[in-house]
Structures are given as C-alpha cells and as structure tokens.
Write an enzyme that holds these catalytic residues in place. Structure first.
Site, PDB file in Angstrom:
ATOM      1  N   TYR A   1      47.943 102.366  31.212  1.00 16.39           N
ATOM      2  CA  TYR A   1      49.353 102.497  31.604  1.00 16.39           C
ATOM      3  C   TYR A   1      49.530 103.700  32.527  1.00 16.39           C
ATOM      4  O   TYR A   1      50.115 103.591  33.614  1.00 16.39           O
ATOM      5  CB  TYR A   1      50.215 102.643  30.353  1.00 16.39           C
ATOM      6  CG  TYR A   1      51.702 102.652  30.638  1.00 16.39           C
ATOM      7  CD1 TYR A   1      52.352 101.476  30.999  1.00 16.39           C
ATOM      8  CD2 TYR A   1      52.453 103.825  30.541  1.00 16.39           C
ATOM      9  CE1 TYR A   1      53.717 101.476  31.260  1.00 16.39           C
ATOM     10  CE2 TYR A   1      53.811 103.826  30.797  1.00 16.39           C
ATOM     11  CZ  TYR A   1      54.442 102.648  31.155  1.00 16.39           C
ATOM     12  OH  TYR A   1      55.803 102.643  31.427  1.00 16.39           O
TER      13      TYR A   1
ATOM     14  N   SER B   1      57.143 105.535  35.928  1.00 20.11           N
ATOM     15  CA  SER B   1      57.322 106.116  34.584  1.00 20.11           C
ATOM     16  C   SER B   1      57.043 107.618  34.702  1.00 20.11           C
ATOM     17  O   SER B   1      56.354 108.047  35.645  1.00 20.11           O
ATOM     18  CB  SER B   1      56.310 105.497  33.616  1.00 20.11           C
ATOM     19  OG  SER B   1      56.264 106.225  32.402  1.00 20.11           O
TER      20      SER B   1
HETATM   21  P1  NAP Z   1      60.583  95.209  28.464  1.00 19.14           P
HETATM   22  O1  NAP Z   1      61.863  95.337  27.749  1.00 19.14           O
HETATM   23  O2  NAP Z   1      59.358  94.805  27.740  1.00 19.14           O
HETATM   24  O3  NAP Z   1      60.822  94.205  29.698  1.00 19.14           O
HETATM   25  C1  NAP Z   1      59.758  93.854  30.533  1.00 19.14           C
HETATM   26  C2  NAP Z   1      60.179  92.727  31.452  1.00 19.14           C
HETATM   27  O4  NAP Z   1      59.029  92.353  32.233  1.00 19.14           O
HETATM   28  C3  NAP Z   1      60.616  91.503  30.685  1.00 19.14           C
HETATM   29  O5  NAP Z   1      61.649  90.820  31.365  1.00 19.14           O
HETATM   30  C4  NAP Z   1      59.348  90.675  30.663  1.00 19.14           C
HETATM   31  O6  NAP Z   1      59.677  89.308  30.480  1.00 19.14           O
HETATM   32  C5  NAP Z   1      58.783  90.956  32.052  1.00 19.14           C
HETATM   33  N1  NAP Z   1      57.358  90.663  32.138  1.00 19.14           N
HETATM   34  C6  NAP Z   1      56.368  91.097  31.316  1.00 19.14           C
HETATM   35  N2  NAP Z   1      55.208  90.537  31.658  1.00 19.14           N
HETATM   36  C7  NAP Z   1      55.461  89.736  32.736  1.00 19.14           C
HETATM   37  C8  NAP Z   1      54.674  88.869  33.515  1.00 19.14           C
HETATM   38  N3  NAP Z   1      53.340  88.701  33.290  1.00 19.14           N
HETATM   39  N4  NAP Z   1      55.246  88.184  34.532  1.00 19.14           N
HETATM   40  C9  NAP Z   1      56.575  88.328  34.767  1.00 19.14           C
HETATM   41  N5  NAP Z   1      57.378  89.119  34.054  1.00 19.14           N
HETATM   42  C10 NAP Z   1      56.821  89.808  33.029  1.00 19.14           C
HETATM   43  O7  NAP Z   1      60.187  96.544  29.226  1.00 19.14           O
HETATM   44  P2  NAP Z   1      61.068  97.755  29.828  1.00 19.14           P
HETATM   45  O8  NAP Z   1      60.948  98.856  28.865  1.00 19.14           O
HETATM   46  O9  NAP Z   1      62.397  97.280  30.284  1.00 19.14           O
HETATM   47  O10 NAP Z   1      60.142  98.127  31.076  1.00 19.14           O
HETATM   48  C11 NAP Z   1      60.461  97.780  32.410  1.00 19.14           C
HETATM   49  C12 NAP Z   1      59.672  98.686  33.337  1.00 19.14           C
HETATM   50  O11 NAP Z   1      60.042 100.034  33.100  1.00 19.14           O
HETATM   51  C13 NAP Z   1      58.162  98.614  33.157  1.00 19.14           C
HETATM   52  O12 NAP Z   1      57.507  98.675  34.398  1.00 19.14           O
HETATM   53  C14 NAP Z   1      57.868  99.844  32.346  1.00 19.14           C
HETATM   54  O13 NAP Z   1      56.552 100.315  32.529  1.00 19.14           O
HETATM   55  C15 NAP Z   1      58.893 100.804  32.897  1.00 19.14           C
HETATM   56  N6  NAP Z   1      59.178 101.922  31.999  1.00 19.14           N
HETATM   57  C16 NAP Z   1      59.693 101.692  30.764  1.00 19.14           C
HETATM   58  C17 NAP Z   1      59.946 102.782  29.930  1.00 19.14           C
HETATM   59  C18 NAP Z   1      60.515 102.623  28.545  1.00 19.14           C
HETATM   60  O14 NAP Z   1      60.536 103.601  27.809  1.00 19.14           O
HETATM   61  N7  NAP Z   1      61.016 101.469  28.163  1.00 19.14           N
HETATM   62  C19 NAP Z   1      59.665 104.074  30.373  1.00 19.14           C
HETATM   63  C20 NAP Z   1      59.136 104.253  31.642  1.00 19.14           C
HETATM   64  C21 NAP Z   1      58.904 103.163  32.448  1.00 19.14           C
HETATM   65  P3  NAP Z   1      58.692  88.230  29.837  1.00 19.14           P
HETATM   66  O15 NAP Z   1      58.009  88.857  28.656  1.00 19.14           O
HETATM   67  O16 NAP Z   1      59.608  87.123  29.499  1.00 19.14           O
HETATM   68  O17 NAP Z   1      57.742  87.861  30.931  1.00 19.14           O
END
Ligand code: NAP
Length: 259
Positions: A158, A145
């Site tokens: 985080y 991130s």
């Molecule tokens: P998201 O839409 O909440 O998706 C997260 C994914 O991780 C879901 O498929 C979720 O599925 C899975 N997950 C969560 N807890 C888990 C667990 N205990 N075991 C297995 N799977 C799990 O989030 P996103 O925004 O796409 O984020 C993805 C990555 O990008 C993360 O590492 C986040 O920190 C990073 N990121 C996101 C942003 C942003 O703005 N969105 C910015 C920078 C970095 P389930 O809930 O079904 O398990």
C-alpha cells in the site's frame, strides 16, 4: 462555490466511501459524472442520490484490474457522456485485506495492490490525455494517502503504491504543465470507510486495545475523517480557479502529517 458546469468527470471506486463523496460533490458543482466500481448495486445508489438532487450521473460497472477494463470504461464514457475533462483516480485496495511484514508478504497481494493503486491510474491518465490536450483543459486528481509520504506498518504494498502514485502525479504534472492540464494528488488521513474499518480492526487486535481506543487516537484533531471532509478539495482541484495548482499532494488528514 466552484462551478463545474459543462464538465465531464470520471470517478473510479465511487460506489462507496471517498469516491462516492467526491462523485456527489462534483455533480453538485455541475459536472456530469461517470462512476465506476465492481458492485452495481452501490453504483446505482450513488446515481440515484445524484439524480434526486438534479445532477447527472452514469454507472459503469467494471473490475479495473482486468486488462481491458480501463479502456472499456473510457469507451463507455465517450459514448454516453463525452470525453473526460476531470479524472479522479480513487479506486484502491488497502493494506487491511492482507496485512503482513515484508518478510511474510503475499506476492499476489503485492501485485494486485500495485496494479489497482498505481498501474490503473497510470493507464487511465494516459488514455484521457489526448482529449484533454486537444481541448487545452483537463484535471487529473489522484487519491493517494498520507501513506504516500510515510510508512504503513505491515502495509508495504500500500505504502509503495501510494508513494509511486505521487511520483506519477508529479512527473505527469510537469509533462503537461503548458497544456491546460493539471495533475494533483490528495493525501487523506484515516477516513471512516469500509477499507479503514478493516485496518482499525487489525490494529486494535495487534495492539491489544479496543476499536474505539484506536479510533480516538487516530488524528490530533480527534477520531477519523469522514468522506465528505475529502470531497471539497477534489472540487477545488477540478475547478478552473485551481489552474495554477499542479504537481501538488495535499494532506487532508486531521493533522497526522504536518509536512
Ligand atoms: P472503500 O470504501 O473500500 O471504497 C473503495 C472503492 O473502490 C469502492 O467503490 C470499490 O468498489 C472500488 N474498487 C475496489 N476494487 C476495485 C476494482 N478492482 N475495480 C473497480 N473498483 C474497485 O475505500 P475508501 O476508503 O473510500 O478508499 C478510496 C481511496 O482512498 C483509495 O484509493 C484509498 O487508498 C484512499 N485512501 C483511503 C483512506 C481511508 O482511511 N479510508 C486513507 C487514505 C487514502 P467495489 O468493491 O464494488 O469494486
């Protein structure tokens, strides 16, 4: 543009959001893709989407914070697809689930965040290394991130986990540099996903402005990124063409962070 034919990829957290987009893009480039998350219905949707366009995907439902889960997921990958060539450590928990200043931070939430965002990538990376080394080819891509390089107000766990993930990325990259295995990170800015929606809701309330006002001001380019804005970087880093790129942490952030 980049072919991933005959490669086997594992993308964690691929039921929705960024992981989903990366899994679909890797499959479009020719990789066979294992996807994991807790919600089976979301995984099934991604598998169907990939299969409809002629790709190959396997859903493995797992809660990665359970002690044996990373090893079990890799066992299923090995049994059904083969050893992992491309590991995308994407599953993560955001600050939005329980944002608080450090002075009031919830210790259990701290532990959970560090476990899922940092320890699970460490465990999975360690476990895929023997096969990658044996083949003399491997790709580990950590979804960090911009908060791996800058603070996240009321999101210390985080920011600490993502700073730590960059430390893991850079150290492991050096350790395996001579073995055909590259290790890189992508640092997304604010991406339009469920996780980020919750953070925006919190920030709107905290700042006394509307969700739309927060969203508009999120990046110099304007608004938020979409998951599909992140996926091409993952395909590139997974490719053979990126063989000389390792230990890097690329911002894909709409211009939020300029270093
Ligand atoms: P998201 O839409 O909440 O998706 C997260 C994914 O991780 C879901 O498929 C979720 O599925 C899975 N997950 C969560 N807890 C888990 C667990 N205990 N075991 C297995 N799977 C799990 O989030 P996103 O925004 O796409 O984020 C993805 C990555 O990008 C993360 O590492 C986040 O920190 C990073 N990121 C996101 C942003 C942003 O703005 N969105 C910015 C920078 C970095 P389930 O809930 O079904 O398990």
């Amino acid at each position: 543009m980049f072919s991933l034919q005959n490669r086997i990829a594992l993308v964690t957290g691929a039921g929705r959001g960024i992981g989903r987009a990366i899994a679909i893009a890797l499959a479009q480039a020719g990789a066979k893709v294992g996807i994991t998350a807790r919600t089976a219905a979301e995984l099934d949707e991604v598998v169907n989407t990939i299969q409809k366009s002629g790709g190959h995907a396997l859903a493995i439902a797992a809660d990665l914070v359970q002690k044996d889960a990373p090893a079990k997921v890799l066992d299923q990958m090995a049994a059904k697809l083969g050893p992992v060539d491309i590991l995308v450590n994407n599953a993560g928990i955001g600050s939005s689930s329980d944002p608080k200043p450090v002075a009031d931070f919830n210790d259990d939430f701290w532990e959970l965040t560090l476990l899922l965002n940092l320890t699970v990538p460490y465990k999975l990376s360690k476990a895929v290394l023997p096969a990658m080394r044996k083949h003399g080819w491997g790709r580990i891509i950590n979804i960090a991130s911009i908060n791996g390089k800058m603070p996240s107000l009321h999101g210390a766990a985080y920011a600490a986990s993502k700073h730590g993930l960059l430390g893991l990325t850079r150290t492991l990259a050096l350790e395996v540099a001579k073995e055909g295995v590259t290790v890189n990170a992508i640092c997304p800015g604010p991406v339009h996903t469920l996780m980020n929606d919750k953070r925006l809701e919190y920030d709107a309330k905290r700042r006394g402005i509307t969700f739309a006002e927060v969203e508009r001001s999120m990046t110099p380019i304007g608004g938020r990124l979409e998951p599909d804005d992140i996926a091409p970087m993952a395909v590139y880093l997974a490719s053979t063409e990126a063989r000389m790129v390792t230990g890097q942490a690329y911002n894909v952030c709409g211009g939020v962070l300029l270093y």
